[in-house]
Design a protein around this motif. Structure first.
Motif, mmCIF file in Angstrom:
data_model
loop_
_atom_site.group_PDB
_atom_site.id
_atom_site.type_symbol
_atom_site.label_atom_id
_atom_site.label_comp_id
_atom_site.label_asym_id
_atom_site.label_seq_id
_atom_site.Cartn_x
_atom_site.Cartn_y
_atom_site.Cartn_z
ATOM 1 N N ASN A 139 38.873 3.986 59.067
ATOM 2 C CA ASN A 139 40.203 4.083 59.679
ATOM 3 C C ASN A 139 40.548 5.515 60.085
ATOM 4 O OD1 ASN A 139 40.611 1.319 59.215
ATOM 5 N ND2 ASN A 139 41.427 1.705 57.159
ATOM 6 N N TYR A 140 39.894 6.474 59.433
ATOM 7 C CA TYR A 140 40.227 7.871 59.672
ATOM 8 C C TYR A 140 39.184 8.593 60.523
ATOM 9 C CZ TYR A 140 43.132 6.654 55.659
ATOM 10 O OH TYR A 140 44.014 6.034 54.825
ATOM 11 N N ALA B 178 40.121 10.220 64.168
ATOM 12 C CA ALA B 178 40.848 11.493 64.112
ATOM 13 C C ALA B 178 39.937 12.623 63.646
ATOM 14 C CB ALA B 178 42.050 11.362 63.179
ATOM 15 N N ILE B 179 39.068 12.322 62.653
ATOM 16 C CA ILE B 179 38.146 13.342 62.144
ATOM 17 C C ILE B 179 37.149 13.733 63.230
ATOM 18 C CG2 ILE B 179 36.312 13.791 60.459
ATOM 19 C CD1 ILE B 179 37.859 11.948 58.526
ATOM 20 N N GLU C 46 36.923 2.044 53.965
ATOM 21 C CA GLU C 46 38.263 2.470 54.359
ATOM 22 C C GLU C 46 38.227 3.759 55.177
ATOM 23 O OE1 GLU C 46 41.342 1.113 53.948
ATOM 24 O OE2 GLU C 46 40.305 -0.698 53.282
ATOM 25 N N ILE C 47 37.145 4.542 55.014
ATOM 26 C CA ILE C 47 37.048 5.812 55.737
ATOM 27 C C ILE C 47 36.994 5.589 57.240
ATOM 28 C CG2 ILE C 47 34.521 5.962 55.770
ATOM 29 C CD1 ILE C 47 36.938 8.874 55.100
#
Length: 643
Positions: free
Chosen positions: A399-400, A403-404, A396-397
């Motif tokens: 998806n982020y 942006a990170i 799931e990480i």
């Protein structure tokens, strides 16, 4: 072939053994079970807490009772309600394939009417605390006049808690021809008296040496000034990031006060003592078993039902009056074949007690120095790095990540690592830089030198010693002694050449003299342990004191821990989510905290927790009645019993 099959157990019990994952019987099980199954005898079994005594008497009693007879045939007495419930659950698990066997727990704090009704329905085995059992006998709610077996579990603890008269009265209502099995960690005079009065030619089995400590527990002490006792406790916790411990205090008041201070300072802690309601006690123990609580602060009486195999440390915040009580405390760790550490925080006036304990448990204490601030920083950062490395990544990480990556794209790998680790390092180093040193050594008052530092007195001290970091630790089944032996053998060094061995979960530290540095680096960096390459590096700190000279003095050490609670650093807090809700005895305080501790949780001040339990000013002492061996000579009145 499962070794339990050789003990004479029935097929249904062996099936339960397989379900429970038992493979090899413990020593007390191997000695007791065949004897108890083979003939009708009385037995005295001396074995430390955590050695598997419940199965040692549980399997035989299940196999020997008549499941078709619904009358009570066996009575098991235990000192506390927690232990009573624990034994009941274990007996039920052992008897899961035995049709018709009913086990009922009888203890204070629950409805006596419900318990009497359960017994009337048919209970071949009753597990009871002495106080409640005596009450039920007096009311005519139970009949034990026809039982065949009576088991006294933790007999010394029951007598220590003031149950002697109850036990004598209960046993007096049982048949003379019953079999009595007495299980105890120690053999004080009152236990021997019970055996002589109610047992016929009992067979005695002993696991280890009588009254000795467990071989899976190492013993350490830290010498501090009385005013620094709490600060030392916090620093010991910070030097052991994965600590999962029971901290013993002598009184309910001290227990509550220490737990509240720890919670205010950001540790996941809770109190367990006699002023808590049964619901609060159950909540605390549920949180502790679930490891939501890392530091359980308890009195001796309240902790006697604790049976958690994974406790890493027992910390004696205050020593008990009786040596045997220390033995029971230390038995809470090092269970189920795992290694554990028993730590004592002492002042100079208490040093003589350490020698008294050593003589009784037939094991030596190692004197340790309170870790310096720099050493704690290094331990915490290496623990953080190890945790990051071992963390499983949830998909799931992904998806982020865009942006990170956008936020961090200007940072190189080295800069990113530095900034990430500095989240922890900056807080710790800022805190420890401005606080004083609290370490104290015993000098000539204690002993020449402990075995961990090499054995024989040495003229040189810590000056010039090289300290190393190595990527093996307790998860590789090492404690300080076994790691020291492994290093000496691997490096072909003498007994005195490896010292200041300090084992953590995923890594360790050790020292050698400078002339061995090249050899250590060359040999260990080319060694594999069970397929994993060993990595050794030179550490930046000096080990917080190094070797002691022939007077026991230590050079080095530094950094202090004496500041107010408002500036105390939180361990690993930046990476741990907050847990909402009550912890059944502990709470998180957001005052003075920029980040929660891992495993911490918080609740509103008015939420239900042990901290809201009534506190008695000058709270009643939890000191047990005087025993056969004690630190003091003056007799004390027997403390009122509890169940």
């Amino acid at each position: 072939m499962n070794k339990f099959e050789q003990l004479g157990l029935s097929e249904s019990l062996l099936k339960a053994v397989a379900d429970l994952g038992f493979e090899n019987p413990s020593e007390v099980q191997e000695k007791a079970i065949p004897l108890l199954l083979e003939k009708d005898i009385d037995m005295v079994a001396l074995a430390q807490t955590g050695t598997g005594k419940t199965a040692a008497f549980g399997f035989p009693v299940i196999q020997k009772i008549d499941a078709n007879n619904r009358n009570t045939q066996a009575l098991i007495l235990s000192p506390t309600r927690e232990l009573c419930l624990q034994i009941t659950n274990e007996i039920k698990n052992y008897a899961k394939y035995e049709k018709g066997i009913n086990v009922v727990a009888v203890y204070g704090g629950a409805s006596i009417t419900d318990q009497a009704r359960d017994i009337k329905r048919g209970a071949q085995i009753i597990v009871a605390t002495p106080g409640r059992m005596q009450d039920m006998i007096n009311r005519g709610l139970v009949n034990i006049s026809q039982i065949n077996y009576c088991i006294l579990d933790e007999a010394d603890e029951m007598l220590n808690m003031g149950f002697y008269e109850d036990i004598v009265n209960i046993l007096s209502t049982t048949p003379d021809d019953k079999n009595t099995w007495l299980f105890s960690a120690t053999m004080p005079a009152e236990v021997a008296r019970i055996g002589k009065q109610f047992m016929k030619d009992p067979i005695e089995i002993t696991v280890g040496t009588k009254n000795s400590g467990s071989s899976t527990v190492s013993h350490e002490f830290y010498l501090v000034n009385a005013r620094d006792r709490y600060e030392a406790l916090k620093r010991i916790a910070d030097a052991n990031p994965d600590i999962f411990s029971v901290i013993f205090c002598r009184t309910k008041r001290d227990t509550q006060a220490v737990a509240e201070k720890l919670v205010e300072d950001g540790y996941s802690a809770a109190a367990l003592h006699g002023d808590l309601s049964q619901m609060q006690r159950d909540g605390v123990m549920k949180s502790f078993r679930g490891k939501q609580i890392q530091m359980l602060v308890a009195t001796d009486v309240a902790a006697r039902g604790i049976d958690v195999d994974s406790i890493t440390h027992v910390i004696n915040y205050q020593l008990p009056d009786e040596i045997e009580t220390y033995n029971h405390r230390s038995g809470r760790t090092g269970r189920a074949g795992k290694l554990g550490t028993s730590i004592v925080i002492v002042t100079k006036s208490e040093l003589r007690k350490i020698s008294s304990i050593e003589r009784t448990i037939k094991q030596k204490f190692e004197e340790k120095v309170i870790p310096s601030g720099i050493e704690i920083c290094e331990i915490q950062l290496l623990h953080l790095a190890t945790k990051i490395k071992d963390t499983e990544v949830d998909t799931e990480i992904n998806n982020y990540l865009p942006a990170i990556n956008s936020v961090l794209e200007d940072l190189s790998k080295e800069e990113l690592i530095k900034k990430m680790v500095s989240v922890e390092f900056n807080r710790f180093i800022a805190y420890y830089k401005k606080n004083r040193d609290i370490s104290t050594q015993s000098g000539g008052e204690r002993r020449e030198r402990d075995d961990r530092d090499g054995g024989a007195p040495r003229e040189n001290n810590n000056n010039g010693a090289t300290r190393y970091f190595v990527n093996i630790g307790s998860r590789d089944n090492f404690d300080w002694m076994s790691l020291k032996d492994y290093l000496k053998e691997t490096l072909d060094l003498g007994r005195d050449d490896v010292f200041k061995v300090d084992v953590k979960e995923g890594f360790s530290f050790f020292n050698t003299d400078p002339e061995h540095t090249d050899k250590v680096m060359e040999v260990l960096n080319n060694v594999q342990l069970e397929g994993r390459r060993i990595n050794v590096e030179i550490s930046k700190n000096d080990g917080g004191g190094g070797r002691r000279d022939h007077n026991g003095r230590s050079s080095g050490g530094g950094g202090g821990f004496g500041g107010g609670r408002s500036s105390a650093p939180r361990r690993e807090g930046s990476f741990a989510p907050r847990r909402e809700g009550s912890g059944g005895g502990g709470f998180r305080s957001d005052r003075n905290s920029s980040a929660p501790r891992e495993g911490g949780f918080r609740s509103d001040r008015n939420a239900s927790s042990s901290s809201s339990a009534p506190r008695r000013e000058g709270g009643s002492s939890e000191r047990p009645a005087r025993r056969s061996e004690s630190f003091g000579d003056a007799p004390r009145p027997r403390r009122p019993r509890r169940d």
